[in-house]
Design an enzyme around this catalytic site. Sequence first.
Site, PDB file in Angstrom:
ATOM      1  N   GLU A 127      71.572  31.447  49.316  1.00  0.00           N
ATOM      2  CA  GLU A 127      70.840  32.668  48.324  1.00  0.00           C
ATOM      3  C   GLU A 127      72.425  33.523  47.727  1.00  0.00           C
ATOM      4  O   GLU A 127      72.735  33.611  48.932  1.00  0.00           O
ATOM      5  CB  GLU A 127      70.474  33.765  49.712  1.00  0.00           C
ATOM      6  CG  GLU A 127      69.487  35.223  48.955  1.00  0.00           C
ATOM      7  CD  GLU A 127      69.307  35.543  47.379  1.00  0.00           C
ATOM      8  OE1 GLU A 127      68.393  34.515  47.034  1.00  0.00           O
ATOM      9  OE2 GLU A 127      69.792  35.565  45.767  1.00  0.00           O
ATOM     10  N   ASP A 162      64.637  32.805  39.145  1.00  0.00           N
ATOM     11  CA  ASP A 162      65.360  33.344  38.146  1.00  0.00           C
ATOM     12  C   ASP A 162      64.871  33.248  36.893  1.00  0.00           C
ATOM     13  O   ASP A 162      64.975  32.097  35.890  1.00  0.00           O
ATOM     14  CB  ASP A 162      66.195  34.548  37.968  1.00  0.00           C
ATOM     15  CG  ASP A 162      66.068  34.766  39.210  1.00  0.00           C
ATOM     16  OD1 ASP A 162      65.506  35.432  39.762  1.00  0.00           O
ATOM     17  OD2 ASP A 162      67.652  34.808  39.708  1.00  0.00           O
ATOM     18  N   THR A 189      56.350  31.741  50.045  1.00  0.00           N
ATOM     19  CA  THR A 189      56.975  32.126  50.065  1.00  0.00           C
ATOM     20  C   THR A 189      56.127  33.353  48.800  1.00  0.00           C
ATOM     21  O   THR A 189      55.599  33.882  48.732  1.00  0.00           O
ATOM     22  CB  THR A 189      57.164  31.441  48.270  1.00  0.00           C
ATOM     23  OG1 THR A 189      56.578  31.670  47.279  1.00  0.00           O
ATOM     24  CG2 THR A 189      58.051  30.064  48.455  1.00  0.00           C
ATOM     25  N   GLY A 198      68.268  29.623  46.173  1.00  0.00           N
ATOM     26  CA  GLY A 198      67.514  30.806  45.630  1.00  0.00           C
ATOM     27  C   GLY A 198      66.240  31.306  47.015  1.00  0.00           C
ATOM     28  O   GLY A 198      65.188  31.501  46.289  1.00  0.00           O
TER      29      GLY A 198
END
Lengths: 514, 307
Positions: free
Chosen positions: B135, B206, B281, B112
């Site tokens: 991703e 997430d 990030t 991800g």
Amino acid sequence: MVAFPYHLLKVCGGIVFAAQGSDIHSFNSRLEHVSTWKYPQQHAAESTGPAEEAQDSPAPEGPPAKRRKVEDGKDDAASNGQAKGKKAAQYDNPANERPFLQGLYATTDGRYLVAITGCDKTIWVFEHDGAGHLKELSRRAMPKRPCALTLTRDNRTILSADKFGDVYALPLIPTTTPDTSSPAPTTPAIPLSRSETPIILRPEANELTVHTKRNLRALENQKISLERKAAREAEQQEQNRPKFEHTLLLGHVSMLTAICVGVAPSSSNPSTMREYIITSDRDEHIRVSRGVPQTHVIEGFCLGHEDFVSRLCIAPGGKEELLIAGGGDDDLLVWDWRSGRLLARAPVLEHVKRVKGMEEVNKVAVTRVFATPKWWITGNGTVRTVVFVVVERVPALLLYELWHDNTLSHRCNIPLPGNPLDLDLLVDEDLVQGSTSCRLLVALDPTQKGSSATTESEDPGCTTSLMVMANTGDEWKPAPVENLPTSSSADIGEAELHKLLYTTEGLRKLTDFE
Amino acid sequence: MGGDKIKKDRRQKREDYRRAIRQDGVSELPRKKFYRQRAHANPFSDHQLIYPPHPDQMDWSSLFPDYVVHEEPQQPQQQPNPSAAAPSSPGTDLAPFQPKRLSKDVEIADIGCGFGGLLVALAPTLPDTLMLGLEIRVSVTQFVEDRIQALRTQARRAAETPSDSSPPPAPGMYRNVGVLRANAMKFLPNFFRKGQLSKIFICFPDPHFKARKHKQRIVSATLNSEYAYVLRPGGIVYTITDVPDLHEWMVRHFEAHPSFERVSEEEQESDPSVAIMRTETEEGKKVERNKGQKHVALFRRLEDPEW
Ligand SMILES: C[S@@+](CC[C@H](N)C(=O)[O-])C[C@H]1O[C@@H](n2cnc3c(N)ncnc32)[C@H](O)[C@@H]1O
């Protein structure tokens, strides 16, 4: 309207069990009816209520099909990959609600029978008295719909593979008396089963990421409603959590389609045997995990299928390192499951095209791969490993032979007067040793216009739903079983019946999305 | 179907932009606004993903062109054909496709990876290690792809025209980083062999707050077995999140998994990748701006017990 055909077969010693709709009939070796177990109607009524249906949806977008609302407000979880998008929304899948036996299994000693019903996600265990009478021992509603199950080699544990990708272990005979020495009811092999998941109460944005008053108020509201929702869910989860002992062993992020147990010598001590759990999914994977209690260790994968895998078959004694796998691919694949090496391919589609009426077929969905046990002796007295393959909606059995060099070659097609649904070997009790021939029992769907049209005229029901086949060499002569009891389930529309019987092709993914 | 037209226009604009950026010497860094996409993709649905049936069939050559081994085309006997006769018939071909080989394997996966901040910062610090971002969102992946392309071009140009002001980046920079659109929850074993990876990064995943969506979480008791499968013993899973409950969740699930142990805080803080994960990030930067908390936890892959 048509009657339910026999669709699942299990031979236990001299007794034949055959499922028809939601009934399990038993027959003796002369195929005379012995008794019938019927799905309890009251249970059917209470378990299909809309409230419960809606409630047990802990993962609303589980594999493979998105849940979607249908007209009556119930979630439609049962339809699979094929039913997708707008078109699928108009299917109000009544198949979902009708009690229907989805799987039939037996312990190797034939003393217990295990069945799955999909509509209520239930696993049933019956005691078999050896003469064809079943006593219901337990029924356990699983957290998710079981797709397939198998038993450990000691016959004491059920391994249930479900629609959401998880494998649970359940004791065949649940311990009813609370025993302090046995593990707690939901002790997972991999600690932290899904049912233990804590509820997170925080909304995604926090106070630091929103600035305006309005945003803050919205956030507050969001928080409150999330908390309420979470609390409600926690309550529901608690209610839905099975009260019986069940242990999460492993999981894929994909619908499971088949499960089997393989054995191999221990790597640390070659004189002891170890069990492995082999699972396949809709995303072309075959996974090999260690058996209990090390199911968290994935030993390897058998990768090479290019469409769903729907059926796994460990080759019989002496060749137990071989796994024959079939599904939506054009071929069967023969694997050395311990190394993950592909050993051979055997074409299926090519031979299906040679079945009468199937010339135009361009894809296949394998529903059964059945290898004869090592004592199987063919009509001409030779010992061979014969593999029968059933392909969905193809009115024939495909017969293959597994050779010493691990190749699998097609021998012949055996045409049938309907689509075969299941098969098993009939062994005459007194002839196990030195028998000159074994007979094959086949359940089929006679409502299909197979190669013989004559059967349709008389009883449109089940006269040809069970066939016994005897062979001389590669020649097979089918004979219908007469005087079958009729189904207690009400008749069913043909379309609805087909939705129940032919579910495998639906595992295929759609390739054009737009 | 009414929104289709608008969608198309927007898509058209994006495509025009991306085509232009790719033609124009590729040195201009891509702009995020042309790559935005819905925040969540359902990891359970089929999408239209491209993945190899087996890691041996993965063609890495376009992602890592500088590592391609140029060898005489020959038939590597990876999966020998038992029926030595005519492997040409489609039904019996056991080794259908042999992609170009790389001189080394991918060793680091960023699961991800979002817009790729971690990879881009990590690549120069481990210049000899191949790393791959996975991703699930198409246009976000495209962004990272274009970003890597641009960085490679910039690095090459800088190396060709040395200036006094700034030290030129080492040639070959960013040659070790790649990105793929993939559903990492389903298809890791299609890309990586057993024990191939030494590091897995799971940065700001997430959160999936609702209990019934927990199976969508990228860390779970059962999915951790797959991370253990692709990680070699001694390999490390790096996690970071700003959501305390998710942090707790990840710690609990990795600590409870018999294949992992938590890495001590001391070792964690001395790992240079941890600092990069905190600051480089995109999510990390966002949390920084909002003065939020960052929770880090590392887990070591243990040897499997005897069996
Ligand atoms: C919150 S973002 C974090 C991005 C990046 N790691 C960072 O820290 O800036 C989470 C990312 O994971 C991606 N993702 C979610 N599920 C995924 C899956 N199953 N496979 C691959 N990527 C996934 C999402 O599309 C999203 O870009």
